[in-house]
Structure formats: C-alpha cells, structure tokens
Design an enzyme around this catalytic site. Structure first.
Site, PDB file in Angstrom:
ATOM      1  NE  ARG A  43      -9.065   8.066  -5.665  1.00  0.00           N
ATOM      2  CZ  ARG A  43      -9.479   7.341  -4.627  1.00  0.00           C
ATOM      3  NH1 ARG A  43      -8.631   6.590  -3.978  1.00  0.00           N
ATOM      4  NH2 ARG A  43     -10.744   7.377  -4.254  1.00  0.00           N
ATOM      5  CG  ASP A  73      -9.805  -2.444  -4.083  1.00  0.00           C
ATOM      6  OD1 ASP A  73      -9.495  -1.840  -3.040  1.00  0.00           O
ATOM      7  OD2 ASP A  73     -10.631  -3.381  -4.102  1.00  0.00           O
ATOM      8  NE  ARG A 131      -4.423   3.131   3.387  1.00  0.00           N
ATOM      9  CZ  ARG A 131      -4.743   1.984   3.947  1.00  0.00           C
ATOM     10  NH1 ARG A 131      -4.898   0.927   3.202  1.00  0.00           N
ATOM     11  NH2 ARG A 131      -4.901   1.899   5.248  1.00  0.00           N
ATOM     12  NE  ARG A 145      -4.022  -2.133   2.050  1.00  0.00           N
ATOM     13  CZ  ARG A 145      -4.758  -2.599   3.040  1.00  0.00           C
ATOM     14  NH1 ARG A 145      -4.635  -2.088   4.253  1.00  0.00           N
ATOM     15  NH2 ARG A 145      -5.631  -3.560   2.846  1.00  0.00           N
ATOM     16  CE1 TYR A 189     -14.090  -6.932   1.440  1.00  0.00           C
ATOM     17  CE2 TYR A 189     -12.294  -8.018   0.284  1.00  0.00           C
ATOM     18  CZ  TYR A 189     -12.745  -7.108   1.227  1.00  0.00           C
ATOM     19  OH  TYR A 189     -11.844  -6.380   1.964  1.00  0.00           O
TER      20      TYR A 189
END
Length: 368
Positions: free
Chosen positions: A64, A100, A55, A51, A175
């Site tokens: 972003r 992702d 972040r 990551r 998920y």
C-alpha cells in the site's frame, strides 16, 4: 476363458479401460464457514478476523505504500492480493473482501476522501432534501473493478469462501450527515428526529447502494456477505427499529435470492442483537462487550453467531489468550452455528504471528 460377448452386444471393456469420473472439487459452499452460517454440521469451528485484510501485515503496508486507500480499493489486482495475504499467512477459513464502507458512495459520485488517521471525510455534508440529488443509484456498471476483483479472488481461493462486504445504511448516513467520523452523531440524530421523512428517503437510497454493492460481490462469486454497522450502537433499540432496521433489512434483502448467508454486525449493539437478526440475517455478529452465552439468550437460539474475542486481548500473554479463545469456542457450541472472530477489527499494532496461533488453536481445539 471368459464367456464370449453375446451377439449384438457391445464388446466388454476391462475395468481398467473404463473412464473414471474424477471427484468434484470442493466447493466454498461446502466450507466450514458457509455450513456454520447455515447452522449445519461442521468439522471444526471456522475462524476469520474482521480487518484481517491489511492493518497488521507488513506485506500489506509494503504493498500500500504511496497508494491512497480509495485507489487501492478500486484496483482489482491490489484488492485481490491484499485479500489473499491473510489467507496465506494465517490459514483462516475465509477471506474478507478488501474494501471500505465508503467505496460505493465514491462510486456514485460523492465527493469524499479517506484521510489517514481520521477516516472518511465528506466535502459537503448531507443536511437538506436537495442533497439527495447527489446520491444516485449504484448500478453494476459503476463498479466493474469490484466484479473483476471478486472474480480474480474466487479463481485463486478455490474451496476457501470469500465474504463480500458493505457498510450499513445507518453508518453511511452518519458519515454523510456528519461529514466524517463522529462521537455523538448530533447532526445525524437531529435529522433523524427532526425530519423523519427526509431521513427515511436518505436511508432508502443508501439501502439501495449498500444492497447493490453486496449483490455485485455475490453475483461475481462471493459465498457469504457481511453488512457492517460501525455506529449503530449509538441508538437505543426503539430508535434502531424505527430509523435503521428497515433500511438494513432492505440492503440485506438485495441478496436474499442468491443463496448466500448474510452476516449482520455492529459495534456496541448488545441491546440490538435480536432486532439486527430480524433485519434478515442468518448470522448475527457479537462484539466483545457481551459474552456469546448472553448473546445467545437474547437471540433465543434463532441465529448462528459470529465472534467475539476482544482484539485488545491479542496483546496479552499467550496463556491468557489461549484460555479466552478456548472459552469462546466452548460457548459457541451452544449456538446453531458459530464462526469464531474478533469482537471488532484487528488493531494495526497486532502481532500477525498471534493471529496465526489463534487460527490454529481454534481449528484444533474445536475439531469434531
């Protein structure tokens, strides 16, 4: 005077007139990261951070702003810029592809969203056999933006390797079945044990999707790949080997012919390390709950390792961080190969300057 050229022979050329073949440009395949992953000699222990792309970086947050996560992950210029930001800032030994784990699921048509502060949320959870109809195969034509982003990155990175990335089938299944993040995975485990045939059919489809996503990145130029299993530490070893390992192995096998090292990482997987390596990895990622020394004992020295500084320790005073970094580098010397990393992802509030300092320390203190 020099001797005249013999009859019939081409005239002599002065040394300074002879064409010189320039040395070949360094290849990412000869980088410290790829060499360490293969268990080969390196000039220093390579370092990168899970990551690291995004972040904690203010430049990432600025880029972003106003752009939803799924859109960001499917915009090649943005993906390339985010992936490059930590390489420029920290001087790490590898870039990790900004993506992702649910991007390939969205690419095949699953109705989902990445909700800020929550994570991936699936509109209609997968619970029955008819739900498999909503999960077609992933083919390269569904993700041309991923190919383009990797190509942009490889051209820009030069000798710095790019690591491709995909979520492992068990975590993707969790998920889909839970409908989002879960602490207990009750629906997932109920399906796994209650209808093993359906579970394995779901796992096979997800293995194809994960494996194809890795393959697209590797074929476009990624020098290594990582299969990331966020939730698999929720399983005991016997269940892992029965219900998760075969599908992880299938995903990793999708790039077996492409000569790229494969990293297999999961969270809370101290009891599963040997089984995760046996799924087809050259490198086993170790989270921060287990020392590298203990991990190497469990792996019987058969794999390179990656890890494993606790990301929370990056908030400690520098003296404490430095001592732990040096200790981990020293432990890693006993492995066939060691890639320094965190034992999980960079926390959002991490000071980027600390990551830069850790990078420099690892590279300096491990110099051969």
């Amino acid at each position: 005077m020099g001797r005249p050229d013999a009859p019939g022979r081409p005239p002599r050329v002065a040394c300074e007139d002879r064409p010189v073949t320039p040395p070949a440009a360094p290849s990412p395949r000869d980088s410290a990261l790829v060499r360490a992953a293969r268990g080969e000699a390196v000039t220093h222990t390579p370092v990168w951070f899970m990551r690291q792309a995004g972040r904690s970086l203010p430049e990432y947050r600025a880029l972003r702003e106003g752009v939803p996560m799924l859109e960001a992950c499917r915009t090649p210029d943005l993906v390339a810029e985010v992936t490059l930001q930590p390489v420029r800032r920290h001087g790490v030994d590898a870039a990790i592809f900004f993506s992702d784990i649910v991007v390939p699921l969205a690419a095949v048509g699953v109705d989902l969203d990445i909700v800020p502060g929550v994570g991936p949320v699936v509109a209609e959870p997968f619970r029955t056999r008819k739900d498999l109809d909503r999960l077609p195969e992933l083919t390269p034509d569904l993700v041309p933006d991923i190919t383009r982003a990797v190509e942009l990155l490889v051209a820009e990175l030069g000798p710095t390797p790019l690591i491709g990335f995909a979520g492992a089938p068990f975590t993707l299944a969790s998920y889909l079945v839970e409908g989002g993040p879960s602490k207990n995975h009750e629906h997932t485990k109920a399906l796994m044990h209650g209808d093993p045939t359906l579970w394995h059919d779901l796992g096979s489809r997800l293995a194809q999707i994960s494996g194809s996503f890795l393959r697209v990145q590797a074929q476009a130029g990624a020098s290594a790949v990582q299969l990331f299993d966020s939730w698999v530490g929720a399983l005991p070893r016997a269940d892992y080997e029965q219900f998760a390992q075969p599908h992880a192995a299938s995903a990793l096998a999708a790039v077996a012919d492409l000569d790229v090292p494969r990293i297999h990482f999961g969270v809370g997987t101290g009891e599963l390390l040997a089984s995760m390596g046996a799924a087809g990895a050259e490198v086993v990622g170790v989270d921060y709950r287990l020392s590298l020394t203990d991990a190497l004992a469990r792996l019987d020295g058969r794999y390179a390792v990656q890890g494993n500084l606790d990301p929370a320790l990056l908030f400690a005073p520098w003296e404490a961080i430095e001592a732990k970094v040096r200790a981990i580098v020293q432990e890693g010397l006993a492995a066939p190969g060691h890639i320094f990393n965190l034992g999980h992802g960079v926390l959002p509030a991490t000071d980027p300057d600390v990551l830069t300092q850790v990078t420099a320390l690892v590279q300096e203190c491990s110099r051969r």
